[in-house]
Design an enzyme around this catalytic site. Sequence first.
Site, PDB file in Angstrom:
ATOM      1  N   LYS A   1     -16.105   5.857   3.504  1.00 27.78           N
ATOM      2  CA  LYS A   1     -14.975   5.504   4.359  1.00 27.78           C
ATOM      3  C   LYS A   1     -14.995   6.548   5.359  1.00 27.78           C
ATOM      4  O   LYS A   1     -15.043   7.744   5.205  1.00 27.78           O
ATOM      5  CB  LYS A   1     -13.333   5.755   3.719  1.00 27.78           C
ATOM      6  CG  LYS A   1     -13.385   4.532   2.787  1.00 27.78           C
ATOM      7  CD  LYS A   1     -11.994   4.410   2.125  1.00 27.78           C
ATOM      8  CE  LYS A   1     -10.770   4.046   3.211  1.00 27.78           C
ATOM      9  NZ  LYS A   1      -9.444   3.951   2.677  1.00 27.78           N
TER      10      LYS A   1
ATOM     11  N   GLU B   1      -9.271  10.327   3.383  1.00 29.39           N
ATOM     12  CA  GLU B   1      -9.663   8.895   3.139  1.00 29.39           C
ATOM     13  C   GLU B   1     -10.481   8.603   2.114  1.00 29.39           C
ATOM     14  O   GLU B   1     -10.617   7.390   1.713  1.00 29.39           O
ATOM     15  CB  GLU B   1     -10.229   8.569   4.645  1.00 29.39           C
ATOM     16  CG  GLU B   1      -9.104   8.467   5.823  1.00 29.39           C
ATOM     17  CD  GLU B   1      -8.171   7.528   5.708  1.00 29.39           C
ATOM     18  OE1 GLU B   1      -8.755   6.380   5.225  1.00 29.39           O
ATOM     19  OE2 GLU B   1      -6.991   7.561   6.037  1.00 29.39           O
TER      20      GLU B   1
ATOM     21  N   GLU C   1     -13.807   6.634  -2.224  1.00 36.92           N
ATOM     22  CA  GLU C   1     -14.759   5.476  -1.578  1.00 36.92           C
ATOM     23  C   GLU C   1     -15.322   6.374  -0.552  1.00 36.92           C
ATOM     24  O   GLU C   1     -15.055   7.062   0.290  1.00 36.92           O
ATOM     25  CB  GLU C   1     -13.996   4.416  -0.686  1.00 36.92           C
ATOM     26  CG  GLU C   1     -13.292   3.522  -1.784  1.00 36.92           C
ATOM     27  CD  GLU C   1     -12.266   2.483  -0.910  1.00 36.92           C
ATOM     28  OE1 GLU C   1     -12.962   1.596  -0.203  1.00 36.92           O
ATOM     29  OE2 GLU C   1     -11.156   2.781  -1.147  1.00 36.92           O
TER      30      GLU C   1
ATOM     31  N   GLU D   1       0.710  -1.193  -0.157  1.00 40.99           N
ATOM     32  CA  GLU D   1      -0.115   0.014  -0.018  1.00 40.99           C
ATOM     33  C   GLU D   1       0.913   1.103   0.005  1.00 40.99           C
ATOM     34  O   GLU D   1       1.801   1.396   0.687  1.00 40.99           O
ATOM     35  CB  GLU D   1      -0.979   0.114   1.196  1.00 40.99           C
ATOM     36  CG  GLU D   1      -1.983  -0.810   1.154  1.00 40.99           C
ATOM     37  CD  GLU D   1      -2.937  -0.815   2.553  1.00 40.99           C
ATOM     38  OE1 GLU D   1      -2.669   0.150   3.333  1.00 40.99           O
ATOM     39  OE2 GLU D   1      -3.400  -1.941   3.027  1.00 40.99           O
TER      40      GLU D   1
END
Length: 461
Positions: free
Chosen positions: A318, A324, A315, A261
């Site tokens: 989140k 985020e 997203e 990641e």
Amino acid sequence: MAAFIALSFSLLILLPVSALSGTIGINYGRIADNLPSPAQVVELLKSQGITHVKIYDTDTTVLSAFSNSGISVTVAMPNELLSSAASDQSYTDSWVQSNILSFYPSTKVEAIAVGNEVFTNQSNIKYLVPAMANVDASLKAHNLDDDIRVSSPIPLDVLQSSYPPSNGSFKSDLITSAMKPMLDFLRETSSYLMVNAYPFFAYSANSDQISLPYALFQDNPGVVDPGNGLRYSSLFDAQIDAVNAAMNAIGYADVPIVVTETGWPSKGDQNEVGANGPNAAAYNGNMVRRVLTGRGSPLRPNEPLKVFLFALFNEDLKPGPTSERNYGLFYPDEEKVYEIPLTLEEVEAGSPNNGSKVVVGPSPAASPTGQTWCVADPNVGNGRLQAALDYACGGGGADCRQIQEGATCYNPNTLVAHASYAFNSYYQLKARAPGTCDFGGAAHVVTQSPDFGTCKFPTGY
């Protein structure tokens, strides 16, 4: 990021490149209510030339979507299953049967991540290696242990020290209880250590000490490690080599690393310094180019990098700060958030920007006619100015002939004047690309000519 990633069902996508170069990947998280179906995602991945994915669960719909797709898949066992997996191999036998063999080989499962950033939860640490060993034993019962690797991602906060990189070390309370047993397992099974690394967090929290070009793989003087003499031109490489040094220090120099990641948000809250679209495009695009050139890290130059960007989509569900929800390379409608190359072919054919072939739009400071200049900041101190000047006139390739003694721009014979001329020469040679007038925070762009006397500062070459 770790706390929120642990909640995510994610896909980690590898992009095919030459066997001699590194490997780039993309995480696909699903904490959202507006994403394409797994079947549509498979088509998106194919359209991008992607042939490997990693999911952070064993969702039946997702695994089924990849059946007969030709895309290799890495699956994951969630953290909440570690206790059961560690206590009884019959549990992992059943888990492997239901979650691997039910799909394999139509779905080309190639690896299993046991948990995610388990070290952030002390209660789970004792289960990690026994769970990994049981999963591997269950695979071995079906003669799959050589085909499917087992590992587990760690966060950078397992390090006690990370600066300079040569001083990298694991937290003392984790070495015997967790790191050595896990590294022993990885060595014995010919697997690799998964590492989650986010230079964005380090930069955002220390932007007064870390230069933006250093964090974004842009041109900068670099940082020399006093412990081994290696020069680091990016924060990412420094972070990875801190982990390598930590492994070397306890006898595991032979265990490779895969960065599972890393990413940079395109939007953030006011206190999230550096979270914006141009920076995200520069970081991710420059990462792709850096990895696909085939170079390893300074400490392990002959070990091609395997790096997986976070994330495929923004997203919307989140939790946490704005960043985020804004790590994605794509919007949910599959439109790109910004343009970057994702394959070696795109890197080689892409239009240049930031010296990285990343397309992020024009620099807000640059005008079409070139009427911007780069000058030194006299407030940063002589030490930083001199180091930046040495880089510009040396490895940077700036034309510094006019500031030599007797030349047109030698006077005034001051460090600030000479540095300004050299910085501007470098800036103009780089076509005034974003990030090329920084020099570790020692320079800035101006819109009024800094010419003095008979010394003329060029505005283009």
